[in-house]
Design a protein around this motif. Structure first.
Motif, PDB file in Angstrom:
ATOM      1  N   ILE A 158       7.746  10.444   1.991  1.00  0.00           N
ATOM      2  CA  ILE A 158       6.565   9.303   2.023  1.00  0.00           C
ATOM      3  C   ILE A 158       7.458   8.030   2.540  1.00  0.00           C
ATOM      4  CG2 ILE A 158       5.497   8.180   0.390  1.00  0.00           C
ATOM      5  CD1 ILE A 158       4.056  10.494   1.113  1.00  0.00           C
ATOM      6  N   LEU A 159       8.563   7.878   2.179  1.00  0.00           N
ATOM      7  CA  LEU A 159       8.841   6.606   2.331  1.00  0.00           C
ATOM      8  C   LEU A 159       9.184   6.446   3.788  1.00  0.00           C
ATOM      9  CD1 LEU A 159      11.744   6.094  -0.352  1.00  0.00           C
ATOM     10  CD2 LEU A 159       9.510   4.599  -0.043  1.00  0.00           C
ATOM     11  N   TYR A 160       9.833   7.539   4.360  1.00  0.00           N
ATOM     12  CA  TYR A 160      10.393   7.574   5.810  1.00  0.00           C
ATOM     13  C   TYR A 160       9.134   7.279   6.724  1.00  0.00           C
ATOM     14  CZ  TYR A 160      13.026   9.234   9.809  1.00  0.00           C
ATOM     15  OH  TYR A 160      13.739   9.345  11.241  1.00  0.00           O
ATOM     16  N   LYS A 161       7.935   8.100   6.222  1.00  0.00           N
ATOM     17  CA  LYS A 161       6.757   7.980   7.207  1.00  0.00           C
ATOM     18  C   LYS A 161       6.093   6.690   7.167  1.00  0.00           C
ATOM     19  CE  LYS A 161       2.274  10.055   7.807  1.00  0.00           C
ATOM     20  NZ  LYS A 161       1.347  11.159   7.442  1.00  0.00           N
ATOM     21  N   GLN A 162       6.032   6.183   5.869  1.00  0.00           N
ATOM     22  CA  GLN A 162       5.244   4.947   5.485  1.00  0.00           C
ATOM     23  C   GLN A 162       6.015   3.797   6.222  1.00  0.00           C
ATOM     24  OE1 GLN A 162       3.372   4.595   1.935  1.00  0.00           O
ATOM     25  NE2 GLN A 162       3.293   2.299   1.746  1.00  0.00           N
ATOM     26  N   PHE A 163       7.277   3.600   6.128  1.00  0.00           N
ATOM     27  CA  PHE A 163       7.996   2.641   6.647  1.00  0.00           C
ATOM     28  C   PHE A 163       8.827   2.930   7.982  1.00  0.00           C
ATOM     29  CE2 PHE A 163       7.653   2.071   1.945  1.00  0.00           C
ATOM     30  CZ  PHE A 163       7.011   1.109   2.008  1.00  0.00           C
ATOM     31  N   ASN A 164       8.325   3.918   8.463  1.00  0.00           N
ATOM     32  CA  ASN A 164       9.100   4.336   9.900  1.00  0.00           C
ATOM     33  C   ASN A 164      10.645   3.998   9.867  1.00  0.00           C
ATOM     34  OD1 ASN A 164       9.256   5.002  12.345  1.00  0.00           O
ATOM     35  ND2 ASN A 164       8.386   2.911  13.331  1.00  0.00           N
ATOM     36  N   GLY A 183      13.170   5.524  10.593  1.00  0.00           N
ATOM     37  CA  GLY A 183      13.787   6.074  11.505  1.00  0.00           C
ATOM     38  C   GLY A 183      14.037   5.091  12.891  1.00  0.00           C
ATOM     39  N   LEU A 184      12.895   4.118  12.937  1.00  0.00           N
ATOM     40  CA  LEU A 184      13.155   3.174  13.854  1.00  0.00           C
ATOM     41  C   LEU A 184      12.864   1.789  13.279  1.00  0.00           C
ATOM     42  CD1 LEU A 184      10.627   4.959  16.324  1.00  0.00           C
ATOM     43  CD2 LEU A 184      12.828   4.729  16.672  1.00  0.00           C
ATOM     44  N   CYS A 185      12.760   1.504  12.093  1.00  0.00           N
ATOM     45  CA  CYS A 185      12.681   0.055  11.695  1.00  0.00           C
ATOM     46  C   CYS A 185      13.946  -0.598  11.457  1.00  0.00           C
ATOM     47  CB  CYS A 185      12.028   0.203  10.181  1.00  0.00           C
ATOM     48  SG  CYS A 185      12.994   0.719   8.888  1.00  0.00           S
ATOM     49  N   GLU A 186      13.944  -1.927  10.962  1.00  0.00           N
ATOM     50  CA  GLU A 186      15.111  -2.729  10.978  1.00  0.00           C
ATOM     51  C   GLU A 186      15.979  -2.116   9.706  1.00  0.00           C
ATOM     52  OE1 GLU A 186      16.075  -7.394   9.995  1.00  0.00           O
ATOM     53  OE2 GLU A 186      13.903  -6.741   9.913  1.00  0.00           O
ATOM     54  N   GLU A 187      17.117  -2.040  10.190  1.00  0.00           N
ATOM     55  CA  GLU A 187      18.086  -1.463   9.263  1.00  0.00           C
ATOM     56  C   GLU A 187      18.216  -1.890   7.703  1.00  0.00           C
ATOM     57  OE1 GLU A 187      22.312   0.446  10.045  1.00  0.00           O
ATOM     58  OE2 GLU A 187      22.691  -1.612   9.501  1.00  0.00           O
ATOM     59  N   LYS A 188      18.163  -3.092   7.574  1.00  0.00           N
ATOM     60  CA  LYS A 188      18.016  -3.358   6.237  1.00  0.00           C
ATOM     61  C   LYS A 188      16.789  -3.084   5.523  1.00  0.00           C
ATOM     62  CE  LYS A 188      15.593  -8.092   6.788  1.00  0.00           C
ATOM     63  NZ  LYS A 188      15.712  -9.559   6.121  1.00  0.00           N
ATOM     64  N   ILE A 189      15.460  -2.732   5.821  1.00  0.00           N
ATOM     65  CA  ILE A 189      14.554  -2.020   5.469  1.00  0.00           C
ATOM     66  C   ILE A 189      14.915  -0.697   4.773  1.00  0.00           C
ATOM     67  CG2 ILE A 189      12.246  -1.179   5.663  1.00  0.00           C
ATOM     68  CD1 ILE A 189      11.749  -3.533   7.600  1.00  0.00           C
TER      69      ILE A 189
END
Length: 294
Positions: free
Chosen positions: A222-228, A230-236
């Motif tokens: 859920i986290l991986y999908k909701q906050f992307n 794989g591609l989001c800012e690393e600190k997120i």
């Protein structure tokens, strides 16, 4: 042997006894005073330590609630200059002063001699993550690099919101709607993971689920999908991995799903709203791992 010789021998023996007796008396007298001096020095040293600890507590009154995190900082990053001055100041204290600070503040944890505890706790966490099917693909690979990067790369970054309410918890709550709104009521990560673990636990133990609605997707998915992730800012990524570890540990411990027995000292809490930076949150995550899995 003449009488004079006998008298001389007797006098020599008496003189020897007198010399020994005087030496013993002098030694005992000096030793008594030495013991008194040692006790005085010990009392003085104790007072100095107590005063140093008191001064530290007063000088750091606003942050003293985070003292357990200072213990974690001392264990993990003994020579680092931290963002939060409390941690650095604590590490600069003499070890006896550190112990006295912890004693005066009734800190639930003492100085940590085992320097491998975090790796051990993370290893246990990954076992539980697999057992309770919390992730299709774990994000704790490469020695939990994204967790550690929260400190190594982003410790000065500020935490915008420590407990975001941005998840749709399963159950009747999600059928509710806000006044004049089609949007479902949002909840926090805890409200999603708690029933998910309950579902997996019942599946593992062949317990019926009744009519209760449970989440179907693993929390990390859920986290991986909701906050992307794989591609989001690393600190997120770093933030959500920390929040994920904290939440899972708290739920597993609360429901006695770890090998750790519940003890009073493990029940201490730290106000999450005192967590202001990634450095704070990294140490907070570490202490949650420590008290629930180590």
């Amino acid at each position: 042997m003449t009488a004079s010789e006998i008298i001389q021998i007797v006098l020599s023996v008496l003189s020897l006894f007198a010399t020994v007796a005087v030496s013993v008396i002098i030694y005992k007298f000096e030793r008594k005073h030495e013991i008194i001096r040692e006790e005085d020095l010990k009392r003085q040293k104790t007072k100095e330590i107590e005063q140093a600890a008191k001064s530290f507590i007063i000088d750091n009154e606003n942050d003293i609630e985070l003292l357990p995190l200072a213990v974690i900082s001392e264990s993990l990053h003994e020579y680092d200059n931290n963002v939060r001055s409390l941690y650095t100041k604590f590490k600069k204290c003499d070890i006896e002063v550190q112990k006295e600070i912890l004693r005066q503040e009734k800190c639930p944890i003492s100085l940590l001699e085992n320097k491998e505890w975090l790796d051990i706790a993370l290893s246990k966490f990954k076992e539980l993550e697999k057992e309770y099917k919390l992730a299709t693909t774990s994000m704790l690979y490469d020695d939990c690099k994204y967790f550690h990067r929260a400190y190594d790369r982003y410790k000065q970054e500020e935490i915008e919101e420590i407990d975001p309410f941005c998840f749709e918890a399963p159950g009747y709550e999600n059928n509710l709607r806000r006044m004049n709104s089609e949007e479902p009521i949002k909840s926090n990560l805890y409200s999603y993971i708690d029933p998910y673990i309950a579902k997996v636990y019942k599946e593992l133990n062949n317990i019926g689920k009744g009519n209760t609605i449970y989440p179907s997707q693993p929390p990390m998915d859920i986290l991986y999908k909701q906050f992307n992730l794989g591609l989001c800012e690393e600190k997120i990524v770093c933030f959500w991995i920390m929040k994920y570890i904290i939440t899972v540990c708290e739920i597993l411990y609360e429901h006695n799903l770890t090998s750790i027995k519940k003890e009073d000292w493990r029940d201490f809490t730290i106000d999450e709203f005192k967590i202001q930076t990634y450095e704070d949150m990294y140490y907070y995550t570490a202490i949650v791992l420590y008290k629930t899995l180590f």
